[in-house]
Every structure is written in C-alpha cells, then in structure tokens.
Design an enzyme around this catalytic site. Structure first.
Site, PDB file in Angstrom:
ATOM      1  N   ASP A   1      -8.596  -7.687   9.152  1.00 35.36           N
ATOM      2  CA  ASP A   1      -8.040  -6.485   8.514  1.00 35.36           C
ATOM      3  C   ASP A   1      -8.086  -5.275   9.437  1.00 35.36           C
ATOM      4  O   ASP A   1      -7.414  -4.268   9.159  1.00 35.36           O
ATOM      5  CB  ASP A   1      -8.825  -6.139   7.250  1.00 35.36           C
ATOM      6  CG  ASP A   1      -8.737  -7.215   6.198  1.00 35.36           C
ATOM      7  OD1 ASP A   1      -7.623  -7.703   5.946  1.00 35.36           O
ATOM      8  OD2 ASP A   1      -9.788  -7.575   5.633  1.00 35.36           O
TER       9      ASP A   1
ATOM     10  N   ASP B   1       0.784  -1.244   0.000  1.00 31.07           N
ATOM     11  CA  ASP B   1       0.000   0.000   0.000  1.00 31.07           C
ATOM     12  C   ASP B   1       0.813   1.291   0.000  1.00 31.07           C
ATOM     13  O   ASP B   1       0.283   2.340  -0.349  1.00 31.07           O
ATOM     14  CB  ASP B   1      -0.953   0.095   1.211  1.00 31.07           C
ATOM     15  CG  ASP B   1      -2.063  -0.924   1.155  1.00 31.07           C
ATOM     16  OD1 ASP B   1      -2.263  -1.520   0.092  1.00 31.07           O
ATOM     17  OD2 ASP B   1      -2.734  -1.105   2.176  1.00 31.07           O
TER      18      ASP B   1
HETATM   19  C1  BGC Z   1      -1.812  -6.208  10.252  1.00 28.39           C
HETATM   20  C2  BGC Z   1      -0.590  -6.975  10.647  1.00 28.39           C
HETATM   21  C3  BGC Z   1      -0.793  -8.459  10.399  1.00 28.39           C
HETATM   22  C4  BGC Z   1      -1.220  -8.697   8.983  1.00 28.39           C
HETATM   23  C5  BGC Z   1      -1.494 -10.139   8.668  1.00 28.39           C
HETATM   24  C6  BGC Z   1      -2.225  -6.557   8.870  1.00 28.39           C
HETATM   25  O1  BGC Z   1      -3.458  -5.986   8.602  1.00 28.39           O
HETATM   26  O2  BGC Z   1      -1.602  -4.840  10.382  1.00 28.39           O
HETATM   27  O3  BGC Z   1      -0.327  -6.747  12.011  1.00 28.39           O
HETATM   28  O4  BGC Z   1       0.383  -9.172  10.686  1.00 28.39           O
HETATM   29  O5  BGC Z   1      -2.382  -7.949   8.701  1.00 28.39           O
HETATM   30  O6  BGC Z   1      -2.669 -10.591   9.202  1.00 28.39           O
END
Ligand code: BGC
Length: 571
Positions: free
Chosen positions: A509, A285
């Site tokens: 998410d 992103d």
């Molecule tokens: C989070 C991370 C996480 C990743 C995988 C992201 O949205 O910010 O902390 O490791 O997702 O689930």
C-alpha cells in the site's frame, strides 16, 4: 491510497429536497429507443408473507405531464401501501398513477416508486406492464436471452460475474506462485491496475491493456469471462495521502481525458474484445475524499480542498463513466469507500450525492453506473460475527463503544447493502449491484476471537469480539495482522454481485520510509509503523508493517502474513 475517515459528528448541512423520487433526464439509449417504455420491477424484500418492491419506469415516447402504469398479478399479491405513486388494486389488476410532484416524465426520463404488499404461495414478477395503455418491455434485471436489456445499458447482463470465469492476471499469479505456499491462491482472479498512462501500453516490461485482454480471450474459451480493470489516474490523485499520488497534477484534467481515458476507451471498444465482460472499478478514494477530507472539517487536506474547488475529480469521474459506459460490454462500478470511512451519518448519503454529481457530469448518466465497489484495497471486515450494531451492554449501545464510535455499521456486508439502497433512493438504477473487495479483510489466524467479548462494558464487549484487529478503522496501509478474506465468488449475498480481489494481495500500500521513484508516489507516514497518526485515524498508531516497498510493488512479508491469517483459512 488513503482510506480515511472523518472526525465524528461534524456539523452537516441538511440535505434539502424530496428523496425517493428519481427523475433523471438523459437521452434515450439508441439500443432501446424503439421500445416505447421500460419497466423495471424489483422485489426489494420478501419475508414469505409480504414484500416491498421498487418499480422504475423509463419513458422513451413523447414527454408526459402525468402517467399511469398498470399490471396484473398471476398470484394473490395485494398491495397495501405505496410511495411516490398512488397505487390502487382491483382484483388482480394494479394501477400506479403519479403523485402531484412527479407527473412530469420527459422523453428519456425515468421515475421510481415503491410499494408494500402481502401474498401467499409464490410472488412472481408480473409478465406485462403498460404505461398509459402502451405495452412496455419488462426488465427483471436478468438481461439473458429471454430478458430484454436494462434501460440504457445495451445488452449488459444484470450481474457480469454470474455464470462467468474471472480473469487471472498472469503477472500477479507468477508473483504469488513464486512464494512458498503461494500456489494455493495463484489461480485467483485479481484486478489489473491501470495506474498510469504507461500501464496502457505496458510499463517496464509488463503486460499492457491489449496484452491482458488478449490473454483474457484465451482464458475465456467458449464460456463467459469477466476481466477486472482498475481505473486509477485522476489529476491530483490520492489527495488525502501521499503513498499513491500519481503522475497528473491537480489541473491536468485534459491530460487525464486525452492521454488516459480516451486511449483506454478506444481499446475496450475494439470489436475483438466485445465478447468479454469488462468490469471497471472507477477511481477509488477520490469522491469520498471530497466529502470527508475537505474544509471545514479537521480532517481536511489542502490537496482535497483544491480538488473540490477545481472540480476535477467530479469531471474526471464523469468523463470516465461516460466514455467507458459508451462501450456496450463495459460494467462501471464506482468506488464507495468502506464502512469504517463512510458509515457515519455525516458521510453516508453525502457520498452518494457526490457520486451522483459525478455520474451526471461530463455527459455521464446514472445509467453509466452498473454498481459500486466497497473496501477496495482496504481491510474492513466483511462480517463481524460476534456483535451487531443493535447490541447493547449495560444499557449502552455498541455505537457508543470507542471502536464503533457512533458509526452506523460494523462491517462491510451491511454497509454495502445499505449503500446500494441509498444509491437507488437517490436515483441510481434499481438493479445496481455491489462488489466488495475481500482481498485482505479475512482477519484469521491465531489472534482471531472465537466468541463475543466480555459484557463488562461496551468496550470490552466490542474489543474482545471484533475480528477487525486494526488500531482504528482509519488505518489503511499494510495492516499488521490482516489475512486474505473470502475467495472471489459471484452472487454471495443479496444485492452483492461478487466478492472480488481488486487489490492484488502481496502488493504494498505504500513505502514505510521515503523511497525515490519516478511513479509520482510520495512517502505517507501512515505506512510508517512508528507514526502516531493524524485526525484521519483519530491519532492512532499506523499499525503498518515495517520494511514495505513502494505502493504496488511486491511485498513478500505481507503476502506471507496474508496467507497465514487467511479467513476462511487456506488448506
Ligand atoms: C498503487 C498502484 C498499484 C495498486 C495495486 C496502489 O496502491 O498506487 O500503483 O498498481 O496499488 O497494487
């Protein structure tokens, strides 16, 4: 993370300059500098009776002010036209000489040209190339024992997924297997997210990087194995959203380098791990946000404006690519958003330009980039089976439908393939490959359309037939109705190195309401099912599932939904 898109048709500055000519000066790679020149000849398209090819030459000898590359065909190929070189043929012998504008070739510099030809029978790649009479190595991108390495890439193979197992993260596998029905997918490979400094050593009782790599060596046995790491801790992380804000503030570029990238690079360089193919997906992103979510667009956020003006995303990504790219068995894949974010004309080539800027910052070169990844942690459909971008209804193109909204692409596969071409045309290596995250873009289950929509008008046609059932492609958080997508697999389509599950299915998410935490994570209302949206999702409802935990935390209800709506379905 935020996967946001721009408002449409924002005025875009025209990109000046010649396209299609890659001329990049970078130090010759130590491993290949003994070879006077390298030639990478790639057939781009082949329709059985004709083809187009792209040739990249790298000069490791003295600087040149003009050049000519020569080869001979074993078959009856005939070159019919060329670009970015004067390509002529006599019998089977072909000569490609520089144009007036690309004769300069410094030591370590490369340039590309292309041509079209006809043939019958087989269209074999020529065996030998010369540059100004000197024999070059031949790089067909294979990288295997009979193929010399790609320029500047050590002994890397062309596709790290080819002929390799992929690392199964035992921690994710345990979460998946603990769910009813989860054992059906618990043995799938998923990404290992290094989402904070503490993750390197292992945060909160979890495995650290060395523990994962040690386990990867066990899983590897005597074969080949790829392990997928996610590099995700930029200063001012997730500038267009709040759910995945991180530990580093916008100015913490030095901490990012010394506390995060350097320690990771040092571990990866441990000779103990030299036999692993280490795939890194780099800073999702971040760079697209610098294109779409900055002033003067109405999608701008103050944090993205800050990260654009302070340059720390560019510097951070450049530093990461350079340091990680110094490790000969690391394969860097840079985040390339997804079609529902960057598929519009005012975003597409500008994103490649921004990535190129990062890939040539802080000592990085385009050769530190092995490829790109699209759809990381997003929900964009891999293929829309029931309509194409070229369809029209009652004389109106599907591009005019509310859903497509003038985008150039309707799905990830077509977007990823076009992104690859654009990247090569802007000077990335012609052998770059794409990854597509298919962890959550299946869109199966009972609500999946089984045929095209009614041809009443473009909207009924697109909405009735589209398998992506989001309210808007700008929606990115815990999408209601989503399912697991294609299972991870190598070389599934032209230009695609692999379908991968980088986002581990079942990990949230973002929280659907504010939850205090020590991870730097904020509350983003795009994860709140009652939120009515913002310009980045064209003011639609968020489409998010309720009762979600913090990003990265286990979300059982989502995991169950993803299995339920898997496409291809689970047994
Ligand atoms: C989070 C991370 C996480 C990743 C995988 C992201 O949205 O910010 O902390 O490791 O997702 O689930």
């Amino acid at each position: 993370m935020s996967r946001t898109r721009t408002a449409l048709l924002a005025a875009m500055a025209l990109i000046a300059g010649a396209s299609g000519t890659a001329l990049a000066a970078y130090p010759a790679d130590a491993g290949v500098s003994a070879i006077p020149c390298t030639v990478d000849y790639k057939v781009q398209n082949d329709w059985g009776t004709g083809f187009t090819a792209n040739v990249t030459i790298t000069n490791n000898g003295a600087a040149k002010s003009s050049w000519a590359v020569k080869w001979s065909y074993a078959g009856n190929q005939k070159v019919t036209s060329g670009w970015n070189a004067k390509v002529t043929q006599s019998g089977t012998a072909v000569t490609a000489a520089n144009e007036s504008y690309n004769g300069t070739l410094p030591t370590g510099g490369s340039t590309s040209f292309g041509f079209q030809g006809t043939y019958s029978g087989t269209n074999a790649v020529p065996a030998t190339f010369t540059l100004d009479g000197v024999t070059c190595n031949v790089d067909d991108g294979g990288g295997g024992p009979t193929n010399p390495p790609d320029p500047g890439t050590g002994n890397r193979v062309d596709n790290p997924y080819s002929g390799a197992k992929v690392y199964v993260n035992p921690e994710w596998a345990a979460n998946a297997a603990a769910e009813p029905g989860g054992s059906r997918i618990a043995n799938q490979p998923t990404g290992v997210w290094l989402d904070r400094v503490a993750a390197i050593a292992g945060a909160g009782g979890k495995m650290g990087l060395r523990a994962h790599l040690d386990e990867a060596l066990k899983q590897k046995g005597s074969g080949e194995l790829a392990v997928q790491l996610v590099i995700y801790d930029l200063p001012g992380r997730d500038c267009a959203a709040l759910a995945s804000n991180g530990e580093f503030g916008p100015t913490d570029i030095d901490k990012y380098k010394t506390q995060y990238i350097d320690p990771i690079a040092a571990i990866l360089a441990d000779p103990k791990y030299a036999s692993l193919r280490i795939v890194t997906t780099v800073e999702l992103d971040s760079l697209p946000n610098l294109v779409t979510n900055v002033s003067p667009r109405n999608t701008a956020t103050p944090n993205c404006d800050t990260m654009k003006s302070n340059g720390n995303y560019i510097k951070g990504v450049g530093y990461a690519l350079n340091k990680l790219g110094d490790v000969p068995n690391v394969y860097n894949y840079v985040d390339a958003g997804h079609h529902g974010w960057l598929g519009w004309d005012d975003n597409f080539s500008a994103t490649v330009q921004t990535i190129k800027q990062a890939a040539t910052a802080e000592g990085a070169t385009v050769n530190d980039v092995h490829g790109f990844i699209t759809n990381t942690a997003n929900y964009s459909a891999l293929k829309e089976p029931y309509y194409t971008i070229n369809d029209s209804v009652n004389g109106k193109s599907v591009r005019e439908s509310k859903w497509v909204d003038w985008n150039r692409y309707v799905d990830e596969l077509s977007y990823a393939q076009a992104f690859r071409q654009e990247a090569v045309s802007q000077g990335f290596a012609s052998g770059v490959g794409m990854l597509i995250d298919t962890s959550r873009n299946g869109w199966g289950g009972s609500a999946r359309p089984t045929g095209p929509g009614a041809k009443t008008d473009v909207d009924t046609y697109v909405d009735g037939g589209r398998i992506d059932r989001r309210l808007n492609t700008g929606n990115w958080c815990n999408q209601s109705g989503a399912g697991l997508g294609e299972r991870p697999q190598a070389s599934p389509a032209a230009g695609i190195d692999a379908y991968v599950w980088i986002k581990p299915p079942g990990e949230s998410d973002g929280a659907s309401s504010a939850i205090p935490n020590d991870e730097g994570k904020g509350f983003d209302r795009m994860c709140d099912p009652t939120y009515t949206g913002n310009p980045r999702n064209n003011n639609h409802m968020s489409g998010a599932l309720p009762n979600a935990p913090l990003s990265g935390h286990w979300f059982s209800a989502q995991f169950q939904q993803l299995m339920q709506n898997a496409y291809p379905p689970l047994p």
